[in-house]
Design an enzyme around this catalytic site. Sequence first.
Site, PDB file in Angstrom:
ATOM      1  N   CYS A  16       0.838  -1.197   0.000  1.00 41.83           N
ATOM      2  CA  CYS A  16       0.000   0.000   0.000  1.00 41.83           C
ATOM      3  C   CYS A  16       0.879   1.257   0.000  1.00 41.83           C
ATOM      4  CB  CYS A  16      -0.963  -0.044   1.195  1.00 41.83           C
ATOM      5  SG  CYS A  16      -2.354   1.115   1.065  1.00 41.83           S
ATOM      6  N   HIS A  50      -3.561  -5.282   0.315  1.00 36.73           N
ATOM      7  CA  HIS A  50      -3.061  -5.805   1.589  1.00 36.73           C
ATOM      8  C   HIS A  50      -3.118  -7.336   1.589  1.00 36.73           C
ATOM      9  CE1 HIS A  50      -2.630  -2.051   3.925  1.00 36.73           C
ATOM     10  NE2 HIS A  50      -3.544  -1.607   3.070  1.00 36.73           N
ATOM     11  N   GLU A  76      -1.609  -9.419   3.378  1.00 36.54           N
ATOM     12  CA  GLU A  76      -1.544 -10.018   4.712  1.00 36.54           C
ATOM     13  C   GLU A  76      -2.918 -10.390   5.245  1.00 36.54           C
ATOM     14  OE1 GLU A  76      -1.652  -5.498   5.567  1.00 36.54           O
ATOM     15  OE2 GLU A  76      -0.977  -6.868   3.996  1.00 36.54           O
TER      16      GLU A  76
END
Length: 542
Positions: free
Chosen positions: A379, A514, A516
């Site tokens: 990001c 993102h 994750e």
Amino acid sequence: MARYIFITGGVVSSLGKGLASAALGALLQARGYKVRLRKLDPYLNLDPGTMSPYQHGEVFVTDDGAETDLDLGHYERFTGRPATRQDNITTGRIYQDILTKERRGDYLGATIQVIPHVTNAIKDFILDGNDGYDFVLCEIGGTVGDIEGLPFFEAIRQIKNDLPRGHAVYVHLTLLPFIPSAGELKTKPTQHSVKELRSIGIQPDILLCRTDRTIPAEERRKLGLFCNVRESAVIEARDADNIYAVPEVYHAAGLDDEVLAAFGLEAPAPDLRSWHEINARVHNPEGQVTIAIVGKYTGMKDAYKSLIEALSHGGIANKVKVKLDWIESEVFENEDAAPFLEHVDGILVPGGFGQRGAEGKIKAAQFARERHVPYFGICFGMQMAVIEAARNLVGIPSANSTEFGPTSEPLVGLMTEWLRGNELEKRSRAGDLGGTMRLGAYPAALKRGSRVSGIYGGALEISERHRHRYEVNTAYKDRLEQHGLRFSGLSPDGVLPEIVEYEDHPWFIGVQYHPELKSRPFEPHPLFASFIQAAVVQSRLV
């Protein structure tokens, strides 16, 4: 019909109700049950989207674009079930819905009160959409005694009476502090916590007692007697050396057995082989890599909860231990980054907002590019890598982001419109902060033959979760690509850059999304697995 498990907390906050809920959900799932986990937050914010990371920690984004509590990340990682916006509610949202209905005249002139209107709204939320699930686990945020939590406790008290007998169980998570001078665990705080619960009409069925040592038989007997629970329902929740050991620890303590007994159910023993394999890898690594996280909220590790876990998953996939070196990005804004980064095997620059620390992140990207150290920009970390390339490769010294103020070379700018499916979503530059970001799962088209396509197994289209207001300006795309920064992923309409990479670098990837948020211990995200693999190679070169 679903059965309900309500998880409450007492004595102190931050005991790990979310982790306990996730572990219990995983244990029930391992016995063949279908589970759903939900979080009820008593704060007045509509959602955590505009809350400070230092106060709330991470904002976990779901596929459908909800900004939710970080505990939903635990739920997803432990059970593999994607959460939705219907799995998290706040007092703010409940009041907003009620007041909207009141203004519309839905209540036909009635006086709006906490009981029954607020409690009924909470009950409706808890009971909605649970067809097809065997168990619904509801975690109540905060601790018993918090004034803002009272409507939630009243609602779950009523639900147990509304449901058929044997369809609701209360699990109370508490702390047994050890007093070194006395040489014993103290049960009085737990007794008072349960007394507070019982005063509002809730009798816990199970006590889950956080402790760093074995609970002596006498203390267990005392808790059972004064808290009005069976001794077998006093569960020892011992501290674990890693969070993925918690399901096995809680099973060994008898938590899932006791929950099923409280419902009067019998079930096959849980299949915990996959959890055992995960823990075997955690406890027996074949090496170690050091990853620098160059961030701006490093004083609050919960702000990066999913990121920490995704890096751990990458280590599990590569059978190595991942050591994290937390570096506040401001420390080398006006200094050489090398002394801070020369010892690491990989550099990760995570998401963030605002100008503070941005120049330090740009220096981290420059160090990684010039020294051929694996770099992962997520990001904001991707945006800073692009600005670094524009300044130092393309020769645009004034390249910057409009997030930091007016600039003659806006490499990164505010998005005012984007596509969701076939619909164009728009935002005013003067709009409120809440709910104005590009949120949730969006597709990205990958370039054939790119490194990132290979990491995704040759895929040409992926779907990942986003949370951002600003985007790399495609007007600079051609000039950047001429200097080696390849735009290897774009939105399907070709308008929004999603992924950049250097072809002549061992591993340098920036992503606007993102990843994750979609990593699991049993299914590590391919980008994190590949990044740690590159760090392993780098560790052998240093």
